[in-house]
Design an enzyme around this catalytic site. Structure first.
Site, PDB file in Angstrom:
ATOM      1  N   GLU A 156       0.845  -1.203   0.000  1.00 11.04           N
ATOM      2  CA  GLU A 156       0.000   0.000   0.000  1.00 11.04           C
ATOM      3  C   GLU A 156       0.874   1.245   0.000  1.00 11.04           C
ATOM      4  OE1 GLU A 156      -2.730  -0.191   3.293  1.00 11.04           O
ATOM      5  OE2 GLU A 156      -4.241  -1.174   2.070  1.00 11.04           O
ATOM      6  N   HIS A 164      -8.557  10.825   3.771  1.00 14.15           N
ATOM      7  CA  HIS A 164      -8.290   9.756   2.807  1.00 14.15           C
ATOM      8  C   HIS A 164      -8.480  10.334   1.416  1.00 14.15           C
ATOM      9  CE1 HIS A 164      -8.201   6.006   0.669  1.00 14.15           C
ATOM     10  NE2 HIS A 164      -7.817   5.409   1.774  1.00 14.15           N
ATOM     11  N   ARG A 187      -0.622   9.601   2.102  1.00 18.73           N
ATOM     12  CA  ARG A 187      -1.986  10.105   1.894  1.00 18.73           C
ATOM     13  C   ARG A 187      -2.107  11.621   1.922  1.00 18.73           C
ATOM     14  NH1 ARG A 187      -5.318   5.646   5.461  1.00 18.73           N
ATOM     15  NH2 ARG A 187      -5.004   4.013   3.930  1.00 18.73           N
ATOM     16  N   HIS A 192     -10.734  10.925   7.578  1.00 17.18           N
ATOM     17  CA  HIS A 192     -10.596   9.470   7.675  1.00 17.18           C
ATOM     18  C   HIS A 192     -10.097   8.972   9.020  1.00 17.18           C
ATOM     19  CE1 HIS A 192     -10.102   5.428   6.320  1.00 17.18           C
ATOM     20  NE2 HIS A 192      -8.797   5.446   6.350  1.00 17.18           N
ATOM     21  N   ARG A 195      -0.393   8.848   9.893  1.00 14.56           N
ATOM     22  CA  ARG A 195      -0.426   7.387  10.006  1.00 14.56           C
ATOM     23  C   ARG A 195      -0.094   6.721   8.677  1.00 14.56           C
ATOM     24  NH1 ARG A 195      -5.375   3.549   9.237  1.00 14.56           N
ATOM     25  NH2 ARG A 195      -5.818   5.181   7.741  1.00 14.56           N
TER      26      ARG A 195
HETATM   27  C1  LIG Z   1     -13.706   2.901   5.877  1.00 12.00           C
HETATM   28  C2  LIG Z   1     -12.473   2.685   6.703  1.00 12.00           C
HETATM   29  C3  LIG Z   1     -11.441   1.892   6.231  1.00 12.00           C
HETATM   30  C4  LIG Z   1     -10.294   1.682   6.992  1.00 12.00           C
HETATM   31  N1  LIG Z   1      -9.326   0.841   6.527  1.00 12.00           N
HETATM   32  C5  LIG Z   1      -8.269   0.547   7.345  1.00 12.00           C
HETATM   33  C6  LIG Z   1      -7.308  -0.422   6.950  1.00 12.00           C
HETATM   34  O1  LIG Z   1      -7.408  -1.029   5.892  1.00 12.00           O
HETATM   35  N2  LIG Z   1      -6.271  -0.676   7.787  1.00 12.00           N
HETATM   36  C7  LIG Z   1      -6.125  -0.043   9.000  1.00 12.00           C
HETATM   37  O2  LIG Z   1      -5.171  -0.314   9.725  1.00 12.00           O
HETATM   38  N3  LIG Z   1      -7.048   0.879   9.389  1.00 12.00           N
HETATM   39  C8  LIG Z   1      -8.103   1.160   8.602  1.00 12.00           C
HETATM   40  N4  LIG Z   1      -9.034   2.076   9.019  1.00 12.00           N
HETATM   41  C9  LIG Z   1      -8.909   2.648  10.361  1.00 12.00           C
HETATM   42  C10 LIG Z   1      -9.313   1.589  11.379  1.00 12.00           C
HETATM   43  O3  LIG Z   1     -10.407   0.860  10.879  1.00 12.00           O
HETATM   44  C11 LIG Z   1      -9.713   2.228  12.686  1.00 12.00           C
HETATM   45  O4  LIG Z   1      -8.720   3.121  13.114  1.00 12.00           O
HETATM   46  C12 LIG Z   1      -9.870   1.137  13.749  1.00 12.00           C
HETATM   47  O5  LIG Z   1     -10.795   0.172  13.304  1.00 12.00           O
HETATM   48  C13 LIG Z   1     -10.339   1.759  15.038  1.00 12.00           C
HETATM   49  O6  LIG Z   1     -10.617   0.731  15.914  1.00 12.00           O
HETATM   50  P1  LIG Z   1     -11.137   1.091  17.362  1.00 12.00           P
HETATM   51  O7  LIG Z   1     -11.405  -0.211  18.037  1.00 12.00           O
HETATM   52  O8  LIG Z   1     -10.217   2.042  17.985  1.00 12.00           O
HETATM   53  O9  LIG Z   1     -12.514   1.878  17.100  1.00 12.00           O
HETATM   54  P2  LIG Z   1     -13.852   1.422  16.382  1.00 12.00           P
HETATM   55  O10 LIG Z   1     -13.673   0.185  15.607  1.00 12.00           O
HETATM   56  O11 LIG Z   1     -14.397   2.585  15.651  1.00 12.00           O
HETATM   57  O12 LIG Z   1     -14.808   1.118  17.610  1.00 12.00           O
HETATM   58  C14 LIG Z   1     -15.235   2.162  18.467  1.00 12.00           C
HETATM   59  C15 LIG Z   1     -16.236   1.582  19.441  1.00 12.00           C
HETATM   60  O13 LIG Z   1     -16.487   2.499  20.490  1.00 12.00           O
HETATM   61  C16 LIG Z   1     -17.883   2.546  20.761  1.00 12.00           C
HETATM   62  N5  LIG Z   1     -18.180   3.820  21.426  1.00 12.00           N
HETATM   63  C17 LIG Z   1     -17.821   5.081  21.067  1.00 12.00           C
HETATM   64  N6  LIG Z   1     -18.261   5.968  21.970  1.00 12.00           N
HETATM   65  C18 LIG Z   1     -18.917   5.264  22.928  1.00 12.00           C
HETATM   66  C19 LIG Z   1     -19.620   5.618  24.119  1.00 12.00           C
HETATM   67  N7  LIG Z   1     -19.733   6.897  24.550  1.00 12.00           N
HETATM   68  N8  LIG Z   1     -20.210   4.633  24.842  1.00 12.00           N
HETATM   69  C20 LIG Z   1     -20.120   3.327  24.426  1.00 12.00           C
HETATM   70  N9  LIG Z   1     -19.464   2.946  23.320  1.00 12.00           N
HETATM   71  C21 LIG Z   1     -18.877   3.900  22.581  1.00 12.00           C
HETATM   72  C22 LIG Z   1     -18.499   2.384  19.398  1.00 12.00           C
HETATM   73  O14 LIG Z   1     -19.851   2.009  19.525  1.00 12.00           O
HETATM   74  C23 LIG Z   1     -17.600   1.280  18.828  1.00 12.00           C
HETATM   75  O15 LIG Z   1     -18.014   0.034  19.316  1.00 12.00           O
HETATM   76  C24 LIG Z   1     -10.178   2.300   8.255  1.00 12.00           C
HETATM   77  C25 LIG Z   1     -11.205   3.112   8.730  1.00 12.00           C
HETATM   78  C26 LIG Z   1     -12.355   3.297   7.973  1.00 12.00           C
HETATM   79  C27 LIG Z   1     -13.442   4.149   8.508  1.00 12.00           C
END
Ligand SMILES: Cc1cc2nc3c(=O)[nH]c(=O)nc-3n(C[C@H](O)[C@H](O)[C@H](O)COP(=O)(O)OP(=O)(O)OC[C@H]3O[C@@H](n4cnc5c(N)ncnc54)[C@H](O)[C@@H]3O)c2cc1C
Length: 501
Positions: free
Chosen positions: A120, A236, A282, A344, A379
């Protein structure tokens, strides 16, 4: 709901679920001496994790080395990354992939049965582990299935953290709101893990899901934790141009497979901006697209994948092909894809140490909500899923270090009061003044306008969850603007045209 837990995890993306799984695997938990609860805003899989497409970065193979992944990470990050953390995460990556596989995650393999690693933007080698173009879903589903094996694990869906106070050393009191039953409850815990993800809802257009309102930042700030580099927002380069707030992401891997960016005259333009062309980091690709958009009438550019072998499109990008047909009636094998840069990823966030602990003892932040130092000012693609699982693992020893929760003595939190904050207005200001290209004047203007919104005082008769979230969006936007105003240097994703460099 039980009133007291050793550990409460907020969020069910890769950060929250992998923290829970690593805790499940500790002796303390197996001996029944650790009480844990996970809460999440919506269904368990309403996360950004579910939508991650490209994959997760980890060195494997003979020609790739940790040093190369480290060099790519700091090069993308503008050399302000924390070098100790970069090395720690990247060297842990292969074993973290084993953990994911042991928990049931499937990654694509080639004809020889070897893991089929992709390349990538910003990566000098093929090291992206993926499952077609739905890697996040493969991980999210695997972690959820693994959790089902332990029926004692406490998970509350549709339950949001709406209030938090630190009562004493190792006692956090939490106010929870259940959106399904419209009810409020109180619990307390010794350690609180914020795994609440990103803040895309601060902007008009984002790849993030509705849940990404920056809640963790808001609560950590209320508790007095240090927040850093909030204005390091990654845009993004290739969100599908179709209107609406949540833009479907056209993965970087499509450019990795050879897709070209074209202006409205169907001319390639990346050679004017960077020798790495479409695979430049990016921030550079996003700014180059914005420059081209300024020079033409159309508010978008094109991504051309028509010359890519159809077999590759159908094997590696079936979902993108399907989504483009479904959303715009375009077949990417024959048609150009209209794209624009969209919000993003938040590179900054709650400042944490190498164990994921914030500057407030007992308060942990894991995943996108955290600022670990891995990303620096930008990132590197596919390093964020890696960062989330890495810090989930690094945090465990500290999380289980002492787990004495003191009883809650007559302390009951009240539901917060809500005001009718105009969320769309916040998003408009942020996109206009705190987007890809910022200016001193624009940031001051944004600060004034957001302060004005904050002064409005139409209090709701009863608690309104949407308004509650909108206030979080506003308060986090104010923190982001403050951080942007304080930045005196352009670095990585941060670009203010009035600054040097
Ligand atoms: C479309 C897209 C494509 C991506 N592609 C990639 C990729 O290919 N490779 C890569 O490394 N990264 C990628 N990313 C980034 C990566 O997906 C995210 O940074 C990562 O998934 C974040 O994980 P997380 O567990 O921190 O948060 P999330 O997966 O967003 O989970 C957050 C959680 O917190 C909960 N929450 C939030 N506030 C509260 C609250 N007040 N009370 C209770 N629950 C709450 C939500 O309900 C959710 O369950 C991508 C992001 C997007 C949007």
């Amino acid at each position: 709901m039980k009133e007291s837990f050793d550990i409460v995890i907020v969020g069910s993306g890769i950060a929250g679920l992998s923290t829970l799984l690593y805790l499940r695997d500790t002796e303390l938990y197996k001996q029944g001496q650790l009480s844990i609860c996970l809460i999440t805003k919506g269904n368990l899989n309403e996360t950004n994790t579910h939508w991650a497409q490209g994959g997760i970065a980890a060195v494997k193979g003979v020609q790739d080395h940790f040093e190369k992944h480290i060099a790519d990470t700091v090069n993308a990050g503008g050399y302000v990354n924390n070098s100790f953390i970069v090395e720690k995460v990247i060297k842990a990556a292969p074993s973290l992939m084993e953990d994911l596989i042991n928990w049931g995650t499937e990654f694509d393999k080639n004809k020889e049965g070897q893991f089929d690693l992709a390349k990538e933007g910003g990566h000098s080698d093929a090291r992206i582990w993926h499952k077609e173009d739905q890697t996040g879903k493969a991980i999210q589903d695997a972690l959820m299935n693994e959790l089902k094996k332990d029926i004692h694990i406490l998970i509350h869906e549709h339950t949001s953290l709406v209030k938090v106070e630190k009562l004493a050393e190792s006692v956090f009191s939490l106010g929870l709101f259940n959106k399904k039953t419209n009810s409020f409850s109180n619990i307390n815990c010794g350690k609180l893990v914020l795994a609440t993800g990103g803040l895309g809802m601060l902007y008009q257009t984002t790849t993030n899901q509705q849940i990404a309102t920056g809640d963790g930042i808001y609560f950590a700030n209320q508790l007095g934790a240090e927040i850093e580099n909030l204005s390091y927002i990654q845009f993004h380069p290739t969100g599908l141009y179709e209107g609406g707030q949540i833009a479907y992401l056209i993965t970087e891997a499509l450019r990795g497979a050879g897709a070209k960016l074209l202006n409205q005259n169907r001319e390639a333009f990346m050679h004017k901006y960077d020798a790495r062309l479409e695979l430049a980091p990016r921030d550079i690709v996003s700014r180059s697209i914005m420059k081209e958009i300024e020079l033409q009438e159309n508010p978008y550019v094109y991504l051309d994948a028509t010359h890519i072998d159809k077999e590759i499109i159908n094997k590696h990008f079936p979902t993108i092909k399907y989504e483009c047909i479904k959303r715009l009636g375009l077949n990417i094998e024959n048609d150009l894809i209209p794209v624009i840069p969209v919000q993003h990823y938040a590179c900054g966030g709650i400042k944490v140490n190498e164990f994921g602990e914030s500057t407030i003892k007992g308060l942990f932040a894991i995943g996108e909500v955290a600022s670990t130092g891995l990303h620096g000012a930008n990132r590197l693609a596919s390093n964020s899923l890696l960062e989330a699982i890495a810090f989930a693992k690094f945090s465990i020893a500290k999380l289980i270090e002492t787990n004495e929760v003191k009883p809650l003595i007559n302390f009951v939190l009240q539901l917060p009061v809500t005001k009718n904050i105009n969320r769309t207005q916040v998003q408009d200001y942020m996109s206009q003044y705190a987007g890809i290209v910022k200016s001193n004047q624009g940031l001051i203007k944004a600060s004034e306008l957001l302060n004005e919104l904050d002064l409005q005082n139409e209090i709701d008769n009863e608690f309104d969850y949407y308004h509650f979230e909108s206030n979080i969006v506003l308060q986090v936007a104010k923190l982001l603007i403050k951080d942007a105003i304080n930045k005196k240097e352009n670095k990585g994703v941060f670009y203010n045209k009035d600054l040097e460099g």
